[in-house]
Motif scaffolding. Structure first.
Motif, mmCIF file in Angstrom:
data_model
loop_
_atom_site.group_PDB
_atom_site.id
_atom_site.type_symbol
_atom_site.label_atom_id
_atom_site.label_comp_id
_atom_site.label_asym_id
_atom_site.label_seq_id
_atom_site.Cartn_x
_atom_site.Cartn_y
_atom_site.Cartn_z
ATOM 1 N N LEU A 43 -8.188 0.647 -6.357
ATOM 2 C CA LEU A 43 -9.167 -0.419 -6.139
ATOM 3 C C LEU A 43 -9.844 -0.840 -7.431
ATOM 4 O O LEU A 43 -10.692 -1.735 -7.422
ATOM 5 N N ILE A 47 -5.473 -5.161 -5.930
ATOM 6 C CA ILE A 47 -5.578 -4.317 -4.748
ATOM 7 C C ILE A 47 -6.825 -4.675 -3.943
ATOM 8 O O ILE A 47 -6.822 -4.596 -2.708
ATOM 9 N N THR A 50 -5.470 -8.169 3.798
ATOM 10 C CA THR A 50 -5.080 -7.336 4.933
ATOM 11 C C THR A 50 -6.113 -7.425 6.046
ATOM 12 O O THR A 50 -5.771 -7.560 7.231
ATOM 13 N N THR A 51 -7.387 -7.360 5.681
ATOM 14 C CA THR A 51 -8.457 -7.483 6.678
ATOM 15 C C THR A 51 -8.404 -8.842 7.364
ATOM 16 O O THR A 51 -8.537 -8.949 8.586
ATOM 17 N N PHE A 57 0.828 -1.205 0.000
ATOM 18 C CA PHE A 57 0.000 0.000 0.000
ATOM 19 C C PHE A 57 0.863 1.256 0.000
ATOM 20 O O PHE A 57 0.534 2.258 -0.665
ATOM 21 N N SER A 59 -6.558 -5.883 -0.158
ATOM 22 C CA SER A 59 -7.360 -5.289 0.919
ATOM 23 C C SER A 59 -8.056 -6.373 1.737
ATOM 24 O O SER A 59 -8.095 -6.310 2.975
#
Length: 251
Positions: free
Chosen positions: A60, A65, A72-73, A42, A69
């Motif tokens: 996005l 990406i 990452t969550t 990022f 994301s």
């Protein structure tokens, strides 16, 4: 059955799960390393800007990406579970993994496969080339991290074929509708391959992608069984039907 469930809770992990998780040991280390790699990715988007930074949808627009994301969550919740030893957060991480791990495997397969055919299919001519470390961080590390997390720090997937296909289809065609909306504002597609296809061909591409993601889910289930074995106790006790119902919490 009650005493067996109590015994599993005392063990702190599913019988097939190789290493303890949630845990402040190896599990927390894996999630920290993964999050550090994702943060680097990022940060790279911000420190190496290109026209996409100012366009509608930002980065996005890229499936890469979106997948990053979600990864990452998944790992952020996993790390919180490790630090708090929360089984509820651990369950949330496992549920997200059912989408994020196969999706990242699909992204890696499509990116490296198309790049091997022709880099111009995935990288626009106006985009600066990615540094090698960034390329690995975007297109390899998320899949590797999530697969390692699944194989060694998670209970087995128990999602059936049709729910997996439905989930893959929602992601694939949801992404198609999203990039078409972005195109209305930006007048360009994030991946050059989309410019080479007409509408029918794009539908075919996303349908094939959904099938590939479903296949990735099935392969992860198979690989988990290969590495960790199968829970024959559940089969003997007649719990196989329950396992195939889509329960992904590892209970």
């Amino acid at each position: 059955m009650a005493h067996k469930q109590a015994a599993r809770q005392l063990l702190g992990k599913h019988p097939l799960q190789r290493l303890p998780s949630p845990s402040r040991g190896a599990s927390a280390v894996l999630h920290t390393i993964g999050l550090a790699s994702f943060a680097y990715s990022f940060n790279y988007l911000v420190t190496h800007p290109n026209p996409v930074n100012e366009s509608y949808g930002w980065h996005l627009q890229y499936l890469t990406i979106i997948g990053l994301s979600l990864a990452t969550t998944t790992f952020a919740i996993g790390l919180l579970a490790d630090l708090t030893l929360s089984h509820r957060l651990f369950q949330m991480k496992n549920i997200l993994s059912v989408a994020s791990a196969p999706m990242e495997c699909l992204i890696s397969l499509l990116y490296w496969g198309l790049r091997a055919i022709d880099p111009k299919l995935v990288m626009p001519e106006w985009a600066p080339p990615l540094e090698f470390s960034a390329d690995l961080s975007f297109h390899a590390m998320p899949a590797i991290s999530l697969v390692v997390d699944l194989l060694f720090f998670s209970p087995p997937y128990t999602i059936a074929f049709l729910p997996a296909l439905g989930l893959s289809g929602v992601i694939a065609f949801g992404y198609w509708f999203w990039i078409e909306r972005c195109y209305q504002f930006n007048n360009f597609y994030p991946y050059p391959i989309f410019d080479l296809l007409d509408t029918t061909q794009r539908v075919g591409l996303f349908a094939v992608s959904a099938l590939l993601m479903t296949t990735a889910t099935a392969l992860l289930v198979w690989l988990y069984a290969l590495v960790n074995g199968k829970d024959m106790e559940d089969v003997v006790n007649g719990d196989l039907k329950k396992a195939k119902s889509g329960n992904v919490k590892g209970q």
